[in-house]
Design a protein around this motif. Structure first.
Motif, mmCIF file in Angstrom:
data_model
loop_
_atom_site.group_PDB
_atom_site.id
_atom_site.type_symbol
_atom_site.label_atom_id
_atom_site.label_comp_id
_atom_site.label_asym_id
_atom_site.label_seq_id
_atom_site.Cartn_x
_atom_site.Cartn_y
_atom_site.Cartn_z
ATOM 1 N N MET A 1 0.813 -1.201 0.000
ATOM 2 C CA MET A 1 0.000 0.000 0.000
ATOM 3 C C MET A 1 0.854 1.262 0.000
ATOM 4 S SD MET A 1 -3.221 -0.910 2.418
ATOM 5 C CE MET A 1 -2.544 -2.075 3.591
ATOM 6 N N ASN A 2 1.966 1.229 0.719
ATOM 7 C CA ASN A 2 2.884 2.369 0.764
ATOM 8 C C ASN A 2 4.149 2.086 -0.033
ATOM 9 O OD1 ASN A 2 1.514 4.221 2.719
ATOM 10 N ND2 ASN A 2 1.753 2.488 4.094
ATOM 11 N N ASP A 3 4.090 1.098 -0.923
ATOM 12 C CA ASP A 3 5.268 0.650 -1.660
ATOM 13 C C ASP A 3 5.891 1.728 -2.539
ATOM 14 O OD1 ASP A 3 4.920 -1.813 -0.506
ATOM 15 O OD2 ASP A 3 3.920 -2.677 -2.249
ATOM 16 N N PHE A 4 5.129 2.729 -2.908
ATOM 17 C CA PHE A 4 5.616 3.780 -3.806
ATOM 18 C C PHE A 4 6.421 4.850 -3.080
ATOM 19 C CE2 PHE A 4 1.636 5.150 -2.081
ATOM 20 C CZ PHE A 4 1.818 6.496 -1.826
ATOM 21 N N LEU A 5 6.382 4.865 -1.755
ATOM 22 C CA LEU A 5 7.040 5.929 -0.996
ATOM 23 C C LEU A 5 8.555 5.822 -1.056
ATOM 24 C CD1 LEU A 5 4.779 6.067 2.177
ATOM 25 C CD2 LEU A 5 4.799 7.640 0.242
ATOM 26 N N GLU A 6 9.188 6.983 -1.212
ATOM 27 C CA GLU A 6 10.642 7.081 -1.255
ATOM 28 C C GLU A 6 11.076 8.241 -0.370
ATOM 29 O OE1 GLU A 6 11.924 7.597 -5.263
ATOM 30 O OE2 GLU A 6 11.014 5.737 -5.958
ATOM 31 N N PRO A 7 12.313 8.208 0.117
ATOM 32 C CA PRO A 7 12.810 9.325 0.922
ATOM 33 C C PRO A 7 12.651 10.658 0.192
ATOM 34 C CG PRO A 7 14.311 7.489 1.084
ATOM 35 C CD PRO A 7 13.296 7.132 0.024
ATOM 36 N N GLY A 8 12.220 11.661 0.951
ATOM 37 C CA GLY A 8 12.024 12.997 0.399
ATOM 38 C C GLY A 8 10.581 13.315 0.070
ATOM 39 N N VAL A 49 -1.210 1.590 8.518
ATOM 40 C CA VAL A 49 -1.515 2.970 8.131
ATOM 41 C C VAL A 49 -1.120 3.186 6.683
ATOM 42 C CG1 VAL A 49 -1.004 5.397 8.580
ATOM 43 C CG2 VAL A 49 -1.101 3.782 10.492
ATOM 44 N N VAL A 50 -2.054 3.727 5.912
ATOM 45 C CA VAL A 50 -1.749 4.110 4.527
ATOM 46 C C VAL A 50 -1.551 5.629 4.532
ATOM 47 C CG1 VAL A 50 -2.557 4.189 2.161
ATOM 48 C CG2 VAL A 50 -3.102 2.217 3.596
ATOM 49 N N LEU A 51 -0.330 6.049 4.266
ATOM 50 C CA LEU A 51 -0.019 7.471 4.246
ATOM 51 C C LEU A 51 -0.511 8.092 2.946
ATOM 52 C CD1 LEU A 51 3.585 7.236 5.698
ATOM 53 C CD2 LEU A 51 1.533 8.019 6.882
ATOM 54 N N GLU A 52 -0.926 9.349 3.033
ATOM 55 C CA GLU A 52 -1.392 10.085 1.850
ATOM 56 C C GLU A 52 -0.250 10.900 1.286
ATOM 57 O OE1 GLU A 52 -4.528 12.543 3.352
ATOM 58 O OE2 GLU A 52 -5.985 10.910 3.300
ATOM 59 N N LEU A 53 0.014 10.740 0.008
ATOM 60 C CA LEU A 53 1.025 11.532 -0.673
ATOM 61 C C LEU A 53 0.507 12.948 -0.846
ATOM 62 C CD1 LEU A 53 3.788 11.457 -2.068
ATOM 63 C CD2 LEU A 53 2.588 10.877 -4.174
ATOM 64 N N VAL A 54 1.355 13.934 -0.561
ATOM 65 C CA VAL A 54 0.990 15.351 -0.690
ATOM 66 C C VAL A 54 1.650 15.884 -1.950
ATOM 67 C CG1 VAL A 54 1.173 17.636 0.339
ATOM 68 C CG2 VAL A 54 0.746 15.646 1.790
ATOM 69 N N ASP A 55 0.849 16.430 -2.844
ATOM 70 C CA ASP A 55 1.345 17.025 -4.079
ATOM 71 C C ASP A 55 1.435 18.521 -3.875
ATOM 72 O OD1 ASP A 55 2.026 17.755 -6.620
ATOM 73 O OD2 ASP A 55 0.181 17.063 -7.554
ATOM 74 N N ILE A 56 2.637 19.052 -3.746
ATOM 75 C CA ILE A 56 2.805 20.481 -3.462
ATOM 76 C C ILE A 56 2.607 21.363 -4.698
ATOM 77 C CG2 ILE A 56 4.267 20.122 -1.471
ATOM 78 C CD1 ILE A 56 6.663 20.772 -3.243
ATOM 79 N N ASP A 57 2.456 20.732 -5.864
ATOM 80 C CA ASP A 57 2.265 21.500 -7.095
ATOM 81 C C ASP A 57 0.825 21.947 -7.306
ATOM 82 O OD1 ASP A 57 4.935 21.333 -7.770
ATOM 83 O OD2 ASP A 57 4.667 19.449 -8.841
#
Length: 58
Positions: A1-8, A49-57
């Motif tokens: 579920m969070n497999d796409f997350l990378e540092p930063g 927990v599934v974290l939500e990615l935040v798109d700052i753009d």
């Protein structure tokens, strides 16, 4: 579920919105270390927990 997350990457924890914006520090398997603006460094169990990615753009 969070497999796409990378540092930063910037994320939010939907189960704890009061923690504010967080930056992923590392992801090792299901253990994700995130430094949250209002809660400091937290180790998240990605199986719970599934974290939500935040798109700052946007």
């Amino acid at each position: 579920m969070n497999d796409f997350l990378e540092p930063g990457m910037l994320v939010r924890n939907p189960a704890a919105p009061e923690w504010g914006l967080g930056q992923v520090q590392s992801r090792i398997g299901d253990r994700i270390t995130v430094n949250f603006h209002e809660a400091g460094k937290r180790v998240i169990d990605g199986r719970r927990v599934v974290l939500e990615l935040v798109d700052i753009d946007t």
